[in-house]
Design a protein around this motif. Structure first.
Motif, PDB file in Angstrom:
ATOM      1  N   UNK A 231       0.476  -1.375  -0.045  1.00 42.73           N
ATOM      2  CA  UNK A 231      -0.092  -0.247   0.395  1.00 42.73           C
ATOM      3  C   UNK A 231       1.056   1.094  -0.224  1.00 42.73           C
ATOM      4  N   UNK A 232       2.181   0.993   0.733  1.00 43.49           N
ATOM      5  CA  UNK A 232       2.810   2.604   0.375  1.00 43.49           C
ATOM      6  C   UNK A 232       3.708   3.368  -0.736  1.00 43.49           C
ATOM      7  N   UNK A 233       3.947   1.661  -2.164  1.00 47.93           N
ATOM      8  CA  UNK A 233       4.393   2.355  -3.632  1.00 47.93           C
ATOM      9  C   UNK A 233       2.920   2.549  -3.938  1.00 47.93           C
ATOM     10  N   UNK A 234       3.359   4.032  -4.589  1.00 47.89           N
ATOM     11  CA  UNK A 234       1.921   3.998  -5.524  1.00 47.89           C
ATOM     12  C   UNK A 234       1.781   3.375  -7.284  1.00 47.89           C
TER      13      UNK A 234
ATOM     14  N   UNK B 135       0.795   3.120  -9.654  1.00 51.61           N
ATOM     15  CA  UNK B 135       1.079   4.027 -11.106  1.00 51.61           C
ATOM     16  C   UNK B 135       2.256   4.637 -11.114  1.00 51.61           C
ATOM     17  N   UNK B 136       3.706   4.135 -10.099  1.00 55.67           N
ATOM     18  CA  UNK B 136       4.138   4.539 -10.950  1.00 55.67           C
ATOM     19  C   UNK B 136       5.407   3.456 -10.683  1.00 55.67           C
TER      20      UNK B 136
ATOM     21  N   UNK C 136      11.060  10.543  -6.411  1.00 55.32           N
ATOM     22  CA  UNK C 136      10.249  10.806  -5.541  1.00 55.32           C
ATOM     23  C   UNK C 136      11.236  12.092  -4.744  1.00 55.32           C
TER      24      UNK C 136
ATOM     25  N   UNK D 250      11.395  16.060  -5.600  1.00 60.48           N
ATOM     26  CA  UNK D 250      10.349  17.075  -4.703  1.00 60.48           C
ATOM     27  C   UNK D 250      11.633  18.222  -3.925  1.00 60.48           C
TER      28      UNK D 250
ATOM     29  N   UNK E 244      13.567   4.362  -1.058  1.00 59.80           N
ATOM     30  CA  UNK E 244      13.135   5.435  -1.324  1.00 59.80           C
ATOM     31  C   UNK E 244      13.151   5.767   0.563  1.00 59.80           C
TER      32      UNK E 244
ATOM     33  N   UNK F  60       0.146   5.216   0.426  1.00 62.95           N
ATOM     34  CA  UNK F  60       1.697   5.946  -0.190  1.00 62.95           C
ATOM     35  C   UNK F  60       1.492   7.199  -0.248  1.00 62.95           C
TER      36      UNK F  60
ATOM     37  N   UNK G  74       3.894   9.676   0.496  1.00 68.40           N
ATOM     38  CA  UNK G  74       5.101  10.498  -0.853  1.00 68.40           C
ATOM     39  C   UNK G  74       4.958  12.397   0.106  1.00 68.40           C
TER      40      UNK G  74
ATOM     41  N   UNK H 148       2.409  18.766  -6.312  1.00 65.95           N
ATOM     42  CA  UNK H 148       2.592  17.787  -6.503  1.00 65.95           C
ATOM     43  C   UNK H 148       1.751  16.067  -5.911  1.00 65.95           C
TER      44      UNK H 148
ATOM     45  N   UNK I  81       0.271  13.981  -8.719  1.00 64.05           N
ATOM     46  CA  UNK I  81       1.343  12.832  -9.044  1.00 64.05           C
ATOM     47  C   UNK I  81       0.653  11.893  -8.765  1.00 64.05           C
ATOM     48  N   UNK I  82      -0.264  11.794  -7.479  1.00 60.83           N
ATOM     49  CA  UNK I  82      -0.662  10.412  -7.096  1.00 60.83           C
ATOM     50  C   UNK I  82      -2.050  10.545  -7.161  1.00 60.83           C
TER      51      UNK I  82
ATOM     52  N   UNK J 247      -3.539  10.429 -10.436  1.00 64.04           N
ATOM     53  CA  UNK J 247      -3.121   9.442 -12.278  1.00 64.04           C
ATOM     54  C   UNK J 247      -4.321   8.244 -11.200  1.00 64.04           C
ATOM     55  N   UNK J 248      -4.087   7.652 -10.063  1.00 62.99           N
ATOM     56  CA  UNK J 248      -5.378   6.897  -9.013  1.00 62.99           C
ATOM     57  C   UNK J 248      -6.464   7.275  -9.397  1.00 62.99           C
TER      58      UNK J 248
END
Ligand SMILES: Nc1ncnc2c1ncn2[C@@H]1O[C@H](COP(=O)(O)OP(=O)(O)OP(=O)(O)O)[C@@H](O)[C@H]1O
Ligand SMILES: Nc1ncnc2c1ncn2[C@@H]1O[C@H](COP(=O)(O)OP(=O)(O)O)[C@@H](O)[C@H]1O
Ligand code: SF4
Ligand code: SF4
Ligand SMILES: [Mg+2]
Ligand SMILES: [Mg+2]
Lengths: 334, 334, 293
Positions: B112-115, B117-118, B126, B130, B178, C181, C185, C194, C198-199, C202-203
C-alpha cells in the motif's frame, strides 16, 4: 490408532486464464482421533487449499487431479454433494482465515450460531439450540448476555471466539483452524489458543491448525507438517520436526525466525523467494534456494520417505539427524 | 549531492518530551462532552545517534501515532519533539524541505505504501525530485546505488517496473530505498516487516540492521513483535494504551521485565519449542480503548497485582529502577 | 496496476465491451464516409443535409433508388442527414465528456485532498446542480439563448463536471487520499500540488475514463431530447431529424412514415448503447470487484 482423516497423494490445481496454479501437489498425511496437526508454511504455499479440499469447499475453477481424502473411512469425493453436506459441520468444521469477517453483520451472533445448529440438526428444537449456544459461549469464554449483540459490537478477539463457538456448534470430530489468531494480539492469541487446546483435551476432537507462525504451531501441535510451494515437504512429531528438522527448507524456516527464547542468535536467511505456482521449478521445488541441492534435485522430484517413525521427508538429501538439538548439519544419504 | 547536516550538540538525535495526541471520537448528536481518545499520552524518550529504539505494544496502543508525529504527519496535541536540538513544531517552508531530508519513514504495508501507478525509478527518486536534488543523471546514479544496496540487482532491470511486478520483499526493499535515498539521519520504521513472509522477512530485517551500521542512522523501530524488536533494537520501550510503561535495553527488558504488563506481554509470546509449556500470562480482562481514561494507572483495570495506591493516585511516572531501566509502576521499588 | 497490454487483455475478455467498441468503430467509419460521399458520389444540391432537395419526386418519399432511406418532408435525403450528423454527435459526446471528466477529476481531487470548506463548497454546488433536473433546465436556457452544438457541449460538460461526476470522483479520490503512499509522498517532501498531480489524479483517472464513456451517452441523449423540443440552435442532428418528423406531423402515424424517425432513433439508441457497453467493459478493467482474475 484408527485414523480419522487420511489424505493420499492428493493433487489439486486451480485453472486460471494464465495457466494452472499447482496449489496442492501429491500431499499425503493422516490424522488420528484426538490428535492435533499443525500445517505451517509461507503465504501462498497451499495451506488453505488443503483445508478447503477437506471441507469440500473448493471454488469452481479448482480441479482435483488425483488422490483421495478419506474421513471416517469414507472417501469424501465419491459421495454425493448432499451426502457430504450432512457431514460438513457435524463431522468436520472450519474456522476460516480472517474469520472476523465471517460473521454476518445484520444478525446477532447468538442467532447465527443457533441457525447453524438448526440447519445441521433438524431434530433439535429452537429452544434446545439456544440452550446449546449458551453452553458454547461459556466454553469459549464470552459472557452469555452478549449473545444478542451484533458482530460489530464485539472486539476482534471476541469475534474470533464466536467463530470458534460456531465451529464447535455441532460437536464435530475435526476442526480445521486456518490462521485462527493471526490478526490478534499476543495476549489474546495466547488465551484463544489455550481455550482451543482445552476444548480438544475435554472433547477428544481432532484439530488441524494452519499458520505461518512457527512458534504458534510448535505450541499447539502433536504433529507438524511443513508445506512449501504446494508440497508437503516434511511431516512428523512436533518434537522431531522442531529439534531435528530433516528437510533443508524446514531447517531454514526454523532458523529464520527470531525468538525471545534463549540467547540471541544470528538468523539464517533463505535466499530468493517462493516460486510462482504456475511454473514451479522442475525436480525439487525448493532446489533454486537450497544450499544442499545436487544435480539430481533439479531433475527428479523427490518423493516422501520415512526417516524415522511417523517422520517423513520429501528430499533427495535429507539433513543428517543431529544427536541433540544443536547445529551440526551436513549432507547425508538417509 | 550535498545534504545539509547540522552540527552536533548532544548525542541524542531525537528528544521527545511529554508528547500527547488526543483524538476526538464519537461526536454524538446530543452529546455535549466530546469523547477524547488518548492515543498517545505524555510520552517522553530520546533516541541516541546510531541507536535503534524499539517501540513495542499491542495494536492500538499508540505506536503508529507516535511515529507519525515524529515525521510531522500528525500534529501533536501537546508536547515537544526535538530533532538535532531543533523543535520540529516550528519548522515550515524551506526548513521543512531540510527536515524531510533528515527524517524519513518506512511504512508497514509494502503493498500500500508504493503508488501503483509509478515505476520503481519514479518512486525512489521522488524524494530527490520534490526536493530538487541533483539532475536526472545524478538521480539515476543514486537510485541505482540505493537499489543495489537494498539487494535489488541488477538495478537497471528494475527501473521501469511497477510495484505489482515485484514480490512483497522486493516492494519493501524499494520502500526502504526510497526512505534512504536522501541520506536521512533518522528513520521511523513502522512495522516494516510485519506483512512479509518469514523467509523474506529475515532478509529485510538483516538489511535494515546492515544499512543502519553502514550509514550510521538512527531508527525508531515500531513493532508488535517482541522477538523482532529483540533482534533489531538496542533499547525497547513498551507502550500500553498511550503510555510508555517500561523502557530498557532490549535484552534487559526481555530477560527481566519489571512492569506487570511487560511481564504478561513477554510471557504471552509463543515459543518455537514444542517441549516448553509456558505459564499462563498474568493479566486480567480484555483490551479497552483509552477514551476519557481516569487519571490513575492506565493498566489498573487489568493489573493482577494492583493495590489501593494504584486506584487512588495518578498514573505513575517513569522512574529509573536500575541503571538505564525505567518503569512506570507504583509497586516497583526505585 | 497493470500495463496497457494487460488492461487490453482484460477488456478483450468482456464481450459487451468489445461489441460496444465494434459499434463505435462502425459509426466512426460511417461518419468518415460523409466527406467522401458528398461532392464525389452525391450531388450537393440534392443530398445536402440541410438545404438539399430532390425535385424528381414527392416528399417524404419512402426508400427507393437514389434515396436508400427515403427523404424527409422537405425533400432532404435521410441517409445523408444520418451520415452528416454522425461526426457532430461524436464531437458533442466526446467534447462534453472530456470537459466533464477533466474538470470533475480535478475538482474531485482538490475537494478530497483539502476537505473542509473547499470540499463543502463543491459538494453543495454539486447538490444544487443535481437538484435541478438537467433537461428542463436546459430547455429554459435553450429558449433564452440559442445554443449551437459547440456551446451546448461545453455547457453540458460543465454541468456534469460540477454535478454528479464530482461526487463520484471525489469519493474515489478520498479512497486514494487515505492510502499510505500519500503519506509516503508527504514524508518524501512533496507539496500539495505534487501530491494531487502525481498521486491522486493518476489513481482516479481510470474511474474518470469509465465515467467519460457513460457521459457520452448522457450527452447524446440530452441533445436528442432537447432537439426534439426544438430548443437548440442546431441545423441538423439525429435529434433534429426526429424533431422534423414530429413538427411535420408524421411521427404518430402508426409507423407509416417509419423511415423518418426509425433510422435516427436507432442511431441514437445504438450509439448511446455502444458507449455504455464500452463503459461496462472498462468497468471490469477498473473495478477489481468485477475482475474475474
Ligand atoms: N480460487 C483460486 N484460483 C486460482 N488460484 C488460487 C485460488 N485460491 C488460491 N490460489 C492460489 O493457490 C496457491 C495456494 O493458495 P492458498 O490460499 O492455499 O495458500 P495459503 O498457504 O493458505 O496462503 P496464506 O498463508 O497466504 O493464507 C496460491 O498460489 C494462490 O495464489
Ligand atoms: N485519525 C484517528 N482518529 C481517531 N482515532 C485514531 C486515529 N488514529 C489512531 N487512532 C486511535 O489511536 C489509538 C492508537 O493508534 P495507533 O497509533 O495507530 O496504534 P498502533 O500503531 O500502536 O497500533 C488507537 O486506539 C486508534 O484507534
Ligand atoms: S531435494 Fe535437493 S533441492 Fe530439494 S530440498 Fe532436498 S537437497 Fe534441497
Ligand atoms: S501502578 Fe499499580 S496498577 Fe499500575 S501497573 Fe503498577 S501495580 Fe499495576
Ligand atoms: Mg491461507
Ligand atoms: Mg500501527
Amino acid at each position: 490408532m484408527d485414523a480419522l482423516l487420511k489424505i493420499e497423494n492428493f493433487t489439486m490445481h486451480y485453472r486460471t486464464r494464465a495457466g494452472h496454479v499447482k496449489a496442492v501437489d501429491d500431499v499425503t498425511f493422516s490424522l488420528a482421533h484426538g490428535q492435533s496437526l499443525g500445517l505451517v508454511g509461507e503465504s501462498g504455499c497451499g495451506k488453505t487449499s488443503v483445508a478447503m479440499s477437506i471441507m469440500r469447499l473448493l471454488p469452481y475453477n479448482s480441479e482435483i487431479k488425483s488422490g483421495t481424502i478419506v474421513l471416517h473411512g469414507q472417501d469424501i469425493y465419491s459421495m454425493r454433494e448432499e451426502e457430504f453436506r450432512k457431514l460438513r459441520w457435524k463431522e468436520v468444521a472450519m474456522i476460516f482465515q480472517a474469520a472476523m469477517n465471517a460473521l454476518n453483520p445484520v444478525y446477532t451472533v447468538g442467532s447465527q450460531i443457533t441457525e447453524v445448529i438448526l440447519e445441521h440438526e433438524p431434530e433439535v428444537s429452537e429452544r434446545e439450540a439456544r440452550q446449546r449456544v449458551t453452553e458454547l459461549f461459556s466454553i469459549v469464554g464470552i459472557p452469555e448476555e452478549r449473545m444478542d449483540h451484533y458482530p460489530h459490537e464485539y472486539s476482534g478477539g471476541m469475534k474470533q471466539r464466536a467463530v470458534i463457538a460456531m465451529a464447535l456448534a455441532c460437536n464435530p470430530s475435526l476442526i480445521i483452524a486456518d490462521e485462527p489468531t493471526t490478526a490478534l494480539d499476543v495476549i489474546v492469541q495466547d488465551k484463544i489458543l489455550r481455550e482451543m487446546e482445552e476444548i480438544r483435551r475435554k472433547t477428544g476432537m481432532s484439530m488441524m491448525y494452519i499458520s505461518h507462525d512457527v512458534s504458534v504451531i510448535a505450541e499447539v501441535s502433536d504433529i507438524v507438517g511443513v508445506m512449501y510451494a504446494g508440497k508437503l515437504v516434511e511431516i512428523g512429531p512436533a518434537d522431531d520436526v522442531f529439534k531435528r528438522p530433516r528437510h533443508p527448507y524446514t531447517y531454514g524456516l526454523m532458523n529464520a525466525y527470531p525468538s525471545i527464547l534463549g540467547e540471541k542468535r544470528d538468523l539464517a536467511t533463505i535466499p530468493g523467494e517462493p516460486p510462482n505456482l504456475m511454473f514451479p521449478p522442475l525436480g525439487c521445488r525448493f532446489h533454486p534456494r537450497c544450499d544442499w541441492a545436487t544435480d539430481e534435485c533439479g531433475q527428479v522430484e523427490p518423493r516422501a520417505r520415512y526417516v524415522g517413525p511417523d517422520h517423513s521427508v520429501a528430499c533427495h538429501n535429507p539433513l543428517r539427524a543431529p544427536s541433540s538439538g544443536g547445529e551440526p548439519i551436513g549432507v547425508a544419504k538417509a | 549531492m550535498a545534504l545539509p547536516k547540522p552540527n552536533k550538540e548532544s548525542d541524542s538525535i531525537v528528544v521527545v518530551k511529554g508528547l500527547t495526541k488526543h483524538f476526538s471520537v464519537g461526536r454524538g448528536l446530543f452529546r455535549r462532552e466530546q469523547a477524547r481518545l488518548h492515543a498517545v499520552d505524555d510520552v517522553s524518550f530520546d533516541v541516541a545517534r546510531g541507536e535503534v529504539f524499539g517501540l513495542v505494544g499491542e495494536s492500538g496502543c499508540g505506536k503508529t501515532t507516535t511515529g507519525r508525529m515524529l515525521v510531522k504527519l500528525t500534529v501533536p496535541t501537546s508536547g515537544d519533539i526535538f530533532v538535532d536540538n531543533e523543535d520540529i513544531s516550528a519548522i515550515s517552508g524551506q526548513g521543512m524541505r531540510e527536515f524531510r531530508q533528515r527524517v524519513q519513514m518506512i511504512f508497514q504495508d509494502p503493498y500500500e505504501s508504493l503508488d501503483p501507478r509509478m515505476t520503481v525509478f519514479d518512486i525512489i527518486s521522488e524524494p530527490l525530485n520534490v526536493n530538487h536534488i541533483g539532475n536526472l543523471e545524478e538521480r539515476e546514479e543514486r537510485v541505482a546505488y540505493m537499489l543495489s544496496r537494498v539487494g535489488i540487482t541488477p538495478p537497471e532491470m528494475f527501473f521501469f517496473r511497477f510495484p505489482h511486478e515485484l514480490s512483497g520483499g522486493q516492494r519493501q526493499r524499494v520502500a526502504i530505498a526510497r526512505a534512504l535515498v536522501v541520506n536521512p539521519e533518522f528513520i521511523v520504521a513502522d512495522e516494516p516487516t510485519s506483512m512479509l513472509d518469514v523467509s523474506i522477512r529475515t532478509g529485510v530485517m538483516k538489511l535494515l540492521a546492515e544499512l543502519q551500521e553502514d550509514f550510521g542512522m538512527s531508527y525508531l523501530y515500531i513493532t508488535h513483535d517482541l522477538a523482532v524488536a529483540r533482534y533489531l533494537c538496542d533499547r525497547i520501550a513498551v507502550m500500553y494504551l498511550g503510555k510508555i510503561v517500561e523502557m530498557a535495553g532490549a535484552e534487559d527488558i526481555i530477560k527481566n521485565p519489571l512492569h506487570p504488563y511487560s511481564k504478561a506481554l513477554i510471557s504471552a509470546v509463543p515459543l518455537p519449542d514444542p517441549a516448553i509449556r509456558r505459564d499462563v500470562p498474568n493479566i486480567k480482562g480484555g483490551v479497552s480503548k483509552p477514551i476519557n481514561p481516569p487519571p490513575r494507572c492506565r493498566f489498573y483495570p487489568r493489573c493482577p497485582v494492583a493495590k489501593n495506591i494504584c486506584r487512588d493516585s495518578d498514573h505513575p511516572e517513569l522512574c529509573e529502577a536500575s541503571p538505564g531501566h525505567f518503569v512506570a509502576c507504583h509497586l516497583v521499588a526505585r | 496496476m497493470r500495463s496497457l497490454a494487460q488492461n487490453w487483455a482484460v477488456f478483450k475478455e468482456s464481450r459487451i465491451g468489445l461489441a460496444g467498441l465494434a459499434i463505435i468503430v462502425c459509426f466512426g467509419v460511417f461518419g468518415l464516409m460523409w466527406p467522401i460521399m458528398i461532392g464525389n458520389l452525391w450531388d450537393v444540391h440534392i443530398y445536402h443535409p440541410v438545404v438539399g432537395f430532390d425535385p424528381a419526386m414527392m416528399h417524404p418519399a419512402p426508400p427507393c433508388r437514389g434515396h436508400v432511406l427515403g427523404t424527409d418532408p422537405i425533400g432532404r435525403d435521410v441517409l445523408a442527414q444520418l451520415m452528416f450528423s454522425t461526426g457532430r454527435e461524436f464531437l458533442l459526446g466526446v467534447l462534453s465528456a472530456v470537459i466533464s471528466v477533466v474538470v470533475g477529476t480535478f475538482v474531485g481531487a482538490i475537494a478530497a485532498y483539502y476537505g473542509g470548506l473547499t470540499d463543502s463548497f463543491f459538494m453543495r454546488l454539486a447538490d444544487i446542480i443535481m437538484l435541478f433536473p438537467f433537461v428542463p433546465l436546459l430547455v429554459v436556457v435553450g429558449s433564452l439563448v440559442r445554443l449551437d452544438m459547440f456551446s451546448f457541449a461545453i455547457i453540458l460538460g460543465f454541468l456534469e463536471a460540477f454535478g454528479g461526476i464530482t461526487i463520484i470522483l471525489k469519493a474515489q479520490a478520498l479512497q486514494v487520499n487515505v492510502r499510505p503512499y500519500i503519506d509516503a509522498a508527504k514524508v518524501a517532501g512533496g507539496d500539495d500540488l505534487h501530491i494531487i498531480r502525481s498521486h491522486i489524479i493518476p489513481n482516479v483517472l481510470p474511474l474518470s475514463f469509465l465515467y467519460m464513456m457513460f457521459n457520452v451517452t448522457a450527452a447524446i441523449l440530452s441533445e436528442a431530447t432537447l432537439s426534439f423540443f426544438g430548443v437548440l440552435n442546431i441545423d441538423m442532428s439525429w435529434g433534429m431529424m426526429i424533431h422534423t418528423a414530429e413538427t411535420a406531423g408524421y411521427l404518430f402515424d402508426y409507423g407509416r412514415y417509419w423511415w423518418l424517425w426509425l433510422p435516427s432513433g436507432l442511431a441514437i439508441t445504438l450509439f448511446c448503447a455502444a458507449f455504455y457497453m464500452v463503459g461496462r467493459g472498462l468497468d471490469e478493467v477498473v473495478n477489481p470487484r468485477l475482475r474475474k482474475r
